[in-house]
Each structure stands twice: as C-alpha cells, then as structure tokens.
Design a protein around this motif. Sequence first.
Motif, short mmCIF file in Angstrom:
data_model
loop_
_atom_site.label_atom_id
_atom_site.label_comp_id
_atom_site.label_asym_id
_atom_site.label_seq_id
_atom_site.Cartn_x
_atom_site.Cartn_y
_atom_site.Cartn_z
N ASN A 363 0.83 -1.21 0.00
CA ASN A 363 0.00 0.00 0.00
C ASN A 363 0.86 1.25 0.00
OD1 ASN A 363 -2.28 -1.57 0.10
ND2 ASN A 363 -2.48 -1.45 2.33
N VAL A 364 1.59 1.44 -1.07
CA VAL A 364 2.41 2.65 -1.20
C VAL A 364 2.07 3.33 -2.52
CG1 VAL A 364 4.38 1.38 -2.21
CG2 VAL A 364 4.75 3.60 -1.08
N ASP A 365 1.94 4.62 -2.47
CA ASP A 365 1.64 5.36 -3.70
C ASP A 365 2.36 6.70 -3.60
OD1 ASP A 365 0.58 5.67 -6.20
OD2 ASP A 365 -1.51 5.87 -5.56
N THR A 366 2.28 7.46 -4.66
CA THR A 366 3.01 8.72 -4.69
C THR A 366 2.18 9.79 -5.37
OG1 THR A 366 5.00 9.82 -5.49
CG2 THR A 366 4.15 8.04 -6.84
N CYS A 367 2.60 11.03 -5.17
CA CYS A 367 1.86 12.13 -5.77
C CYS A 367 1.96 12.10 -7.30
CB CYS A 367 2.36 13.46 -5.24
SG CYS A 367 4.14 13.59 -5.27
N ALA A 368 2.88 11.33 -7.85
CA ALA A 368 2.90 11.19 -9.32
C ALA A 368 1.59 10.59 -9.80
CB ALA A 368 4.06 10.32 -9.76
N ARG A 369 0.90 9.91 -8.88
CA ARG A 369 -0.43 9.39 -9.21
C ARG A 369 -1.29 10.50 -9.79
NH1 ARG A 369 -1.78 5.32 -10.32
NH2 ARG A 369 -0.79 4.30 -8.56
N GLN A 645 -4.74 19.27 0.01
CA GLN A 645 -4.81 20.43 -0.88
C GLN A 645 -4.59 20.03 -2.34
OE1 GLN A 645 -2.24 23.81 0.01
NE2 GLN A 645 -2.95 24.89 -1.79
N SER A 646 -3.74 19.03 -2.57
CA SER A 646 -3.35 18.78 -3.96
C SER A 646 -4.26 17.78 -4.67
CB SER A 646 -1.90 18.27 -4.02
OG SER A 646 -1.80 17.03 -3.34
N ASP A 647 -4.97 16.95 -3.94
CA ASP A 647 -5.74 15.91 -4.62
C ASP A 647 -7.16 16.40 -4.91
OD1 ASP A 647 -3.38 14.62 -4.11
OD2 ASP A 647 -4.35 12.69 -3.88
N PRO A 648 -7.79 15.80 -5.91
CA PRO A 648 -9.09 16.31 -6.34
C PRO A 648 -10.20 15.99 -5.35
CG PRO A 648 -8.57 14.31 -7.51
CD PRO A 648 -7.38 14.62 -6.67
N ASP A 649 -11.29 16.72 -5.48
CA ASP A 649 -12.48 16.50 -4.67
C ASP A 649 -12.13 16.51 -3.18
OD1 ASP A 649 -15.00 16.05 -3.84
OD2 ASP A 649 -15.29 14.14 -4.88
N THR A 650 -11.73 17.69 -2.72
CA THR A 650 -11.21 17.86 -1.37
C THR A 650 -12.10 17.24 -0.31
OG1 THR A 650 -10.29 19.95 -2.13
CG2 THR A 650 -10.40 19.63 0.24
N SER A 817 5.54 32.35 -10.57
CA SER A 817 6.10 32.72 -9.27
C SER A 817 5.71 31.75 -8.16
CB SER A 817 5.66 34.14 -8.89
OG SER A 817 4.26 34.20 -8.88
N GLN A 818 4.62 31.01 -8.33
CA GLN A 818 4.20 30.09 -7.29
C GLN A 818 4.47 28.66 -7.73
OE1 GLN A 818 3.34 30.88 -4.35
NE2 GLN A 818 2.54 32.95 -4.41
N TYR A 819 4.45 27.77 -6.74
CA TYR A 819 4.80 26.39 -7.05
C TYR A 819 3.83 25.46 -6.36
CZ TYR A 819 7.33 22.09 -7.37
OH TYR A 819 7.66 20.80 -7.63
N ASN A 820 3.14 24.66 -7.16
CA ASN A 820 2.28 23.61 -6.67
C ASN A 820 1.32 24.14 -5.60
OD1 ASN A 820 1.40 20.97 -5.69
ND2 ASN A 820 2.94 20.26 -7.08
N VAL A 821 1.26 23.49 -4.42
CA VAL A 821 0.29 23.95 -3.42
C VAL A 821 0.78 25.19 -2.69
CG1 VAL A 821 -0.74 21.68 -3.08
CG2 VAL A 821 1.21 22.36 -1.68
#
Length: 947
Positions: A363-369, A645-650, A817-821
Amino acid sequence: MALIQETDYGTPIRITDKIVTLIIDGEAVSVPAGTSVMAAAMMRGTQIPKLCATDSLEAFGSCRLCLVEIEGRRGTPASCTTPVEEGMVVNTQTERLADLRRGVMELYISDHPLDCLTCSANGNCELQDMAGAVGLREVRYGYGGANHLDAPKDTSNPYFTFEDSKCIVCSRCVRACEEVQGTFALTIQGRGFDSRVSPGGMDFFGSECVSCGACVQACPTATLNEKSIIALGQPEHSVITTCAYCGVGCSFKAEMKGNTVVRMVPYKGGKANEGHSCVKGRFAWGYATHKDRITKPMIRKKITDPWQEVSWKEAVDYAAGEFKRIQAQYGRDAVGGITSSRCTNEETFLVQKLVRAGFGNNNVDTCARVCHSPTGYGLKTTLGTSAGTQDFASVDDADVIVVIGANPTDGHPVFASRMKRRLRQGARLIVVDPRRIDLVKSPHIQADYHLPLKPGTNVGMINAIAHVIVTEGLVNEDYVRERCDLGDFESWARFIADERHSPEAVEDLTGVPAADVRNAARLYATGGNAAIYYGLGVTEHSQGSTMVMGMANLAMATGNIGKPGAGVNPLRGQNNVQGSCDMGSFPHEFSGYRHVSDDATRQMFEAFWGVPLQGDPGLRIPNMLDEAMAGAFKGLYIQGEDIAQSDPDTQHVTAGLAAMECIVIQDIFLNETAKYAHVFLPGSSFLEKDGTFTNAERRINRVRKVMPPLGGLADWEVTMALSNALGFAMHYKHPSEIMDEIARLTPSFAGVSYDKLDHLGSIQWPCNDAAPNGTPMMHVDRFVRGKGKFMITEFVPTEERTGPRFPLILTTGRILSQYNVGAQTRRTENSRWHEEDVLEIHPFDAENRGVLDGDLVSLESRSGEIALRAQISERMQPGVVYTTFHHAKTGANVITTDYSDWATNCPEYKVTAVQVRRTNRPSDWQARFFEEDFALKRIGPDVDAAE
Ligand code: SF4
Ligand code: SF4
Ligand code: SF4
Ligand code: FES
C-alpha cells in the motif's frame, strides 16, 4: 571549504571537430574553430582584461578593454569579437596595450562612485578587478564634469536592486535578458553619454521582467545586485546542489556564510540549466528558514486536541505503536504510505521499503499518481520505458516543436528559455492548448499554429493529426518497417484512417478549424526533426494514458524517436517526480518499474531485505481513501505530501483522512493534511540533507547538505527510525549507502554511485555495464521494448459533462512565481506577484454574467463551491475558465471531481463543468476552512516545558 569559482572564458565555448592552432604570447594554442581570441587566451590561462564580455553571451565588443595586437593586422582589434585563425600570432601584453587599457579604465572610473569599501560588491566586482589588472593608479579627469553619480536607485524588485549610478552601460544585462532568458525586458535608452539601462521606462517590479536573475548574474558591477548580498555581505564558501522546485532540475551553487545561505547562483556546470535559473530556484529559498517551520515532533490522540511537542523518540515510538495496533486490530493491509516527489530518491526508496517490508503490504503510492502516472503507463506500453526520450539539449536540434498541454514559460522556465532560443533561431512551433499561453506569442516568437482545443478532446485532436499523416502518405515507412511491430502498425493505421477521425469530422468536438489541424499535422510530419513536449494538460484527463500513447504513435509513425531534436518529452512538474516513480513508489512496482508479481524480482528483494514480500499490488491513493471511508484502512504515513490540498475532490479526501485512526505527517510545515494528523515529524528542506533528485530528462543530480537539519534529523533518518521502531531494521550511515542498495537492486541504476556522480556531475539513467556513463537519449537503434508498439486510441468522452446548470469548463494550471500547493513559495516574496488565485474568464462569458474584472465570483461544480476574484482575459476561449491552485484558502480542488484516467487513476483536474456567478461572500467551504485552520493546527504547551 572555499567559494567555487567557475572560469569565465569571456565568449561562448564552441563545439566542433575542426581545430585551429595559433600563437598567443609566444605559445602555441589549439582550440575549436570559431573560438574567440579572448577565449583561446583564457584556455591557456591568460585572462585578457574585459568588461562587456562574459561566456554566457555572444561577444558585443563595446568596452574596448580587451584589445590585442595581431601580427600582420593594423590597429588593436578587440579579442572578444575576433575569431581565431590558423597560424595567427597574437600578443596580449604590450606596453601600448597596457596604455590603451588604462585609458579606457580611466574613463569608466571617472563616472563611477568610488565607494568601494562600502559597496556590496566589494571583493566581487569585475570593474574593481579590471582597475587592478590594468594597473590603474590615478584618474586625471576628476568628478567636475557631467556624470551619473546621482542617478536614482530602483529597489522595487523583491530580490535585487538596480543602482544606476554604478552602471557602466556594458549591456551585459540587456543581452542576458535577450539571449539567455528570452524575455527582452531591458533596453538601453538614450544615446552616447545619455545611454542608460531601462526595464522599458518603468521600475523593475512593474516591468516585463520575470526575475530570472540572468541580468544580475551577468552584471560586472554592483549595479544589479542581490538584496541578500547587500544585507548579509559576500559569501565565504559554496556547495553545489540541485533546485527543489520543478522537474528541470537546475544546479546551483549555494553560497554561504557559516550555515546561512547568502545566495543561490546557477551553476554553469549544471547540465540541465548550464548556468541559468528562474525566480523560484534563484531567489525563493527563504522558506527553508521561515518562522512557520515546525522543528519539534508533535503528537495528539485526537485531531481535535491541540498538538503536543514531544521528543523524537516519543513521536516515533507512538507512531510505530499505533501502526502496529491498527495492523493487529484491522489486519495487515489497514495501513500504508505515500512517498513524495519533493524528497530525494533515497528517501523515497526508504519509504516504499518501509511499507513493503515493514508494514508487509504494497500500500504505497506517490503524488505522481495525480500528475504523470499516465506518462509511465503510456510510454512503457508503446516504447518500453516509463520516461521521456531525450535530454534537454536535444531541443537545440529540433526543427518543429510541438507543445501540448504544457506552459513551459511558467512551469519549466529554464527549459522554456532554451526552447525559446531554438525558436528564435527558426524552429517552427505548434501549440496545442485550450488557453493562449505565453509561448503562442512572445518577443520574437510566434506560433505557426495554435490549436485551441476544448478541454477533454485531446485524444480526438491527436487522432485527427495522425489521420492526416496516415491518409496523406506522410508516414515514415522505412522507420516503421525497421523499428516497429508491423501488425500493430497496420491495425492502428486502419483504425486511424477511418473518416470519423478526420479533422473535419472532429471539428465540432475539438472546436479547432480542420484546416489548421491539417497544416499542423503536415508541418509535424515533414518539417524536419519534430519534438513533442507535453505536460499535465495531457495526463490529467480521463484519457490521459490514451493521449500519451497517441503522441507516441505519432512520433513512431513519423520516425521522430531515437534521434536528436525529436522524441516524446514529458515536462515533469515536481523536482523528483521522475525519481519517485523510478524508486518503486507505485503499489504495483518495485524500483525500476518491475511488477510486484514478478517472482524473480520479488525473490531478489526478499533475499536482500530478509523478509517475505507481497506479490499482489497494493492500494492507490484514491483506493486508500475509499477503503478508509469503508472502515478498512486506518493508518497512513505521508512524507512530504499535502493530499488535502493537492488531490481532487477535497471533501472526499478530507472525509477519508478524518476516518483514519493514525495519520503520520512528515513535512516542513503544518500543511492542510496535517489538520487530520496524529503525529507530526519535522521534515528537512533540500538544503538540509544529502541525496539525489532525478529530473525530467532522467538526469540524476546530487543534492548536497549545506546546513544541518533544523529539526535535528534528515528525512531519511526519520524513516529509518520509524522502520526500526516498527521492528524492520534499517542501518544506513549516509544516503550514499541507500543509493548503493538502489543500484544493486535496480538494473537501470546499476552503475550509479555517489563517487560517479561526483566525478561526472550528473548521470542520466539507464546507467549500467552497457551505458557506464548514462544514456542521454533513449531508443536510439531499437526501442527498449524491442519493436515500437502502436496502440489503438479510441476517443471516449469524459463523463464530466457541461449542461444548463454547469455550462462552462474549468481547467487548472500554475503560474511562474508560485509552485504547486504554494507551501514554499507562499512563504517567500514571490507572493508579491501572485497573492491569490484568480479565475480567468473570457470577456464574453464575463459579460453574460455581469462580471467585471476583479469581482468576487462564485465557482460552483457538482462537487462543491468556492469564491475567488475574476480576471477577464482574452487568453481564454469562450466557455472555458481557468484557475491555479497555489493557495490553500482558495480550495480549487473543492470543485474538481473524482473522475480519473482509466489506466492509472490520475485525476481529471483539467475538465470540470462549472457555473460562475457574482457573489459578495466566501463559500461555505472557505468559511469553514478559516475556522478549522485555526482550530486544527493549534499547538499546545510544550510537554517537556510543562513538566
Ligand atoms: S531578471 Fe531576468 S527577466 Fe528580469 S530583466 Fe533580468 S534577465 Fe530580464
Ligand atoms: S546594469 Fe550592469 S550589466 Fe547592465 S549595463 Fe549596467 S553595468 Fe552592465
Ligand atoms: S526552472 Fe525549475 S529547477 Fe530550474 S530554477 Fe526554476 S524551479 Fe528550479
Ligand atoms: S570585452 Fe571585448 S570589447 Fe568589451
């Protein structure tokens, strides 16, 4: 440790097999043809005085300080603008030259404030150096005449100042902005004595300047100077490391005073950036020591309790105890882990090892998902490996550049500068994007074709382009016959030739005129070397994997893989998204993309790790959340990710998180996910640890520790401690030992070691016996999988539909100027350029809704509602709105849906049906956000102190 000084040859180094021999000061020198006399002299160790020349720029010949004598020639030519010739005899040091140079310097100095002792550049100023080099002892002219000593200072840029009185008008800054950065923000205004550098007649902050720092780097005086240098003084030592923002992977010299970073200087020896930078890597590193850093471990029994600071041992033991309790109570599979694309390869490898060997499940996953998982799937299926095909330098050989669903000038700025240079040299450009991104039209660049397709129709578009190529006889048949599986090709060609895929047939679907699609397809197929660069606008769709395969089909059909200037090139978002995938972060794969069900691979890991491993894939992030809601998944270890914050459907994500019993967050800040956490383990920034990042071109770069971890432990040490507390022993003394293990267990990394990285600077995998120094370009003579595999790419519309209630399509992206979350950049001065996320909306849609520029609008989808300010923009097409997701308070992912890519579950961030209305209040979600933000991040009294 000393400051690392890179040699400045004065003019660019030429690369050619043709060698020219000349005599300089009586000594024979052999150099590549096209080299300047100045650079040739420097190659033998003679520095000819110079001011307007530096080797990142073409020679300009304005300062007249670099004069030399050449036998048989009249006068004293400038060595920077004079190319070497066979048999040329050059003298660089004669009395006449010394007199001339002193005279030139005298003129410069007579209009320069001689405040060297208090100048911020004292000790690091080329003007000062040159005065010394030419032996200037007196200035005869005095300050009585006209001068510029009272010129005003511009301090508007957050990171550097422009002190006009010190400017010698060498124009290095102007040329750096043009040649290196490609922004053309600076000009020389006025003539003769009145010539001055100007950012377009306004201050720097208000100008076109994107704060890349190239001009500051090029300036030989203190005119353009970093504010950090002005505040802290000149650095004492430096360490070469790698930027921790985007997937370009720029190398920097961290220039230090003790343990304090004074500035980050782009490293010319860095093969990804060759001395260039963007505003994030160059200037936005202050977050690393921001007051919000959490440096003490914390625990709490319930998420409604305040955090309690505890010792490392207590926090780690508590976390391990909870994971063990949960597994005993709910079963082995009730816990899992998430690795981070922000952390190093070594740290990521350890987290997945902890999950597979310590937890005993996959059960390991990453934000590359949520970003590039379709790239892995699509490229592996068609070409045989889950990575881009080229190095960045390849773009220098491209004749046609296709940018699909990417915005390189914002997302991958240093590579964008390289791409823009190639475009200015004459390469043709096709942009496929719903939005009119900057590349479509920028200084000296105009796209040949902009195909502004409707979001969600990528596959229809790629099929239409392929249809033209197949039906107009533009397939490179020799290439296909030799390199690809013919049976698959023929099936694909029959499929794609069907009239339903023609540009005319899909015109209504894509919204793009058929003639433009036909012409763009012809250009791609016949314009010479054609390279595709793509981003999340390709992958973050319900057909992300199909689209990646569609692009690979196109490149194979036209013979555009396996040679310079071509390829299918993912522009990776995060600094180590390639690496986190390589390291086995997905639930179905060990490092090197080998399936967990492969017995031989699994047995090798079992033998090395000394524990049995599972042969069935584990849970992906969305499945973990679903299982949590169902009551079967209870514990999660998250390193360096903010899925709330980064994944859909908060709301779905936070409901899943809230249903768990133990969430362990390892991060540098209390992020949004930490609101649902029970244990907080302080993370370390890239400045505080050793390791490696792998960039978008598969380049493994060293990350080097420049200061001790603020919390006392580097991230890899924390994972190790947690694993040991769980009962699975790890005993690494340094990350190099982790890399040795990765190399031993991963064929594509077999030849990688820290010693080799230190020796070569960086290595592009595969690196093994067959390619001991790495592989800049993949699939050269044959595809990694053998024969290239054409895949059928049937267009299937997304289930997310517009209708009367939600008539517009929302698509998302990022800003320079901003990055990701925004966790890092929001804690720097970069926020001055982007203080809040806004909604870009076409004037037609705005007018229909009575929305004016700057109005607060409600943005509602089937998932939720948020409020943000409207920005009316003709970049948008009618019917499509756009926003960024850099600010947690915006909650952009409250409204995105949980539709996802059919093959990889990568969320469909790029297509959400929405409605926009004027409003005068934040949404209910936002109101709750501010309340919870305060309550759930409360830190209670220090337990140790209380005792
Ligand atoms: S910082 Fe970069 S964009 Fe700005 S003026 Fe200097 S070179 Fe140009
Ligand atoms: S600002 Fe610096 S680089 Fe630009 S012209 Fe003046 S001295 Fe030269
Ligand atoms: S382009 Fe990317 S890697 Fe390079 S400095 Fe900017 S953010 Fe860092
Ligand atoms: S360095 Fe050659 S003219 Fe300025």
